[in-house]
Design an enzyme around this catalytic site. Sequence first.
Site, PDB file in Angstrom:
ATOM      1  N   GLY A  31      -9.080  -7.396   9.370  1.00 47.61           N
ATOM      2  CA  GLY A  31      -7.946  -6.722   9.973  1.00 47.61           C
ATOM      3  C   GLY A  31      -7.550  -7.323  11.293  1.00 47.61           C
ATOM      4  NE  ARG A  32      -8.585  -2.839  15.810  1.00 48.53           N
ATOM      5  CZ  ARG A  32      -8.425  -2.077  16.873  1.00 48.53           C
ATOM      6  NH1 ARG A  32      -8.602  -2.582  18.081  1.00 48.53           N
ATOM      7  NH2 ARG A  32      -8.102  -0.799  16.758  1.00 48.53           N
ATOM      8  CD  GLN A  51      -2.827   1.234   2.373  1.00 47.05           C
ATOM      9  OE1 GLN A  51      -2.340   1.661   3.414  1.00 47.05           O
ATOM     10  NE2 GLN A  51      -4.092   0.835   2.270  1.00 47.05           N
ATOM     11  NE  ARG A  57      -8.339   0.106   2.836  1.00 49.64           N
ATOM     12  CZ  ARG A  57      -8.092  -0.040   4.124  1.00 49.64           C
ATOM     13  NH1 ARG A  57      -7.206   0.735   4.730  1.00 49.64           N
ATOM     14  NH2 ARG A  57      -8.715  -0.956   4.838  1.00 49.64           N
ATOM     15  CE1 TYR A  86      -3.332   9.278   7.620  1.00 47.94           C
ATOM     16  CE2 TYR A  86      -4.469   7.332   6.797  1.00 47.94           C
ATOM     17  CZ  TYR A  86      -3.875   8.021   7.834  1.00 47.94           C
ATOM     18  OH  TYR A  86      -3.837   7.482   9.096  1.00 47.94           O
TER      19      TYR A  86
END
Length: 370
Positions: A324-325, A101, A235, A188
Amino acid sequence: MKYNNLFEQITLGKLDLANRIVMAPMTRSRSTEPGNIPNQIMAEYYEQRSSVGLIISEATQVSLQGQGYARTPGIFTDAQVEGWKLVTDKIHAQGGKAFLQLWHVGRVGSSIVNGLQPVAPSACIAKDTQVYTFDGASNGDATFIPVEMPREMQQDDIAKVIEAFVQGALNAIKAGVDGVEIHAANGYLIDQFLRSNANKRTDNYGGSIENRVRLLEEITEAVSHEIGKDKVGVRLSPFIKFKDMDDPEILDTMMAAAKMLNKIDVVYLHLCEADWDDAPEIPEYFRKELRSAYKGTIIATGNKTPKEGANLINAGLVDLIGFGRKILANPDYPERIKQDAALNEIVNTHTLFGGGGTAGYTDYPFLDSK
């Protein structure tokens, strides 16, 4: 076996993926300083999780200016490229596939982290937003600090950012990854250009939706030209508003971006969905519109159960499901889904951004080690 469709093989560009399970990108801040260099412990971390169909690496800055948090890896120096080779070699040795990424934080930054004033589409600070360092914390915890007022980018700054993404992509391929993901989500830099509340420009990069999508378009076209569109994913995060990114026009902007990405024919669109308990649900109408606008592979990542992911695939709304987690704490997560086995829980949240060491990183047990 439950959720059989999660374990179907699928082709992504020229890659054959073993299953439809994706390891979502997760910042962990374990790179070696000075230099923000990927290292052996990072290689072990990714190697442990290589049974997923696709790994998407943690966010990786394309330049020093693009760094917002301490000890996040880069992809702009020779040493960083060599560090990522350690990672990709381990993943590929296990038969895994990985995209890296590419990241620029824009206004989500502080000179305390990288010595540079943040840059952004406009001189608008992100209210109630913090980044972190590891300075001054005797226990190794991250120390959170507020972001600084950014400098509005000039045309040469924009040109340098496009060049940095292109060089980052070339470096990533040199490091052995199978492709790159352009990070245009989560508040971002590219997301800042997309959103009318963060982008107050009056030139060709601001104002209209067409103009606000322009930077993403130019970066994606340039990267695709250099490494091949079959190696490029993007993304987006239409429903995430943190980092002061609440934009009333964002859904129309995201749909325009999806149509543009469809025209470029990138290999996937990664829909980043919030992963906290009371996160907003993405409505089915939006998923259907997105599927109509973008014909390639769609990845959905959020706080989903395997059942929810399987249902989205069955409905034809997505093709791959990111976790993810659950993968963070369960390196053999696909096997645990197959066996309907109990899951490890995150033991200590202080190790999520731990800065170094194996605790809470590479020490989560596999099923066969219990």
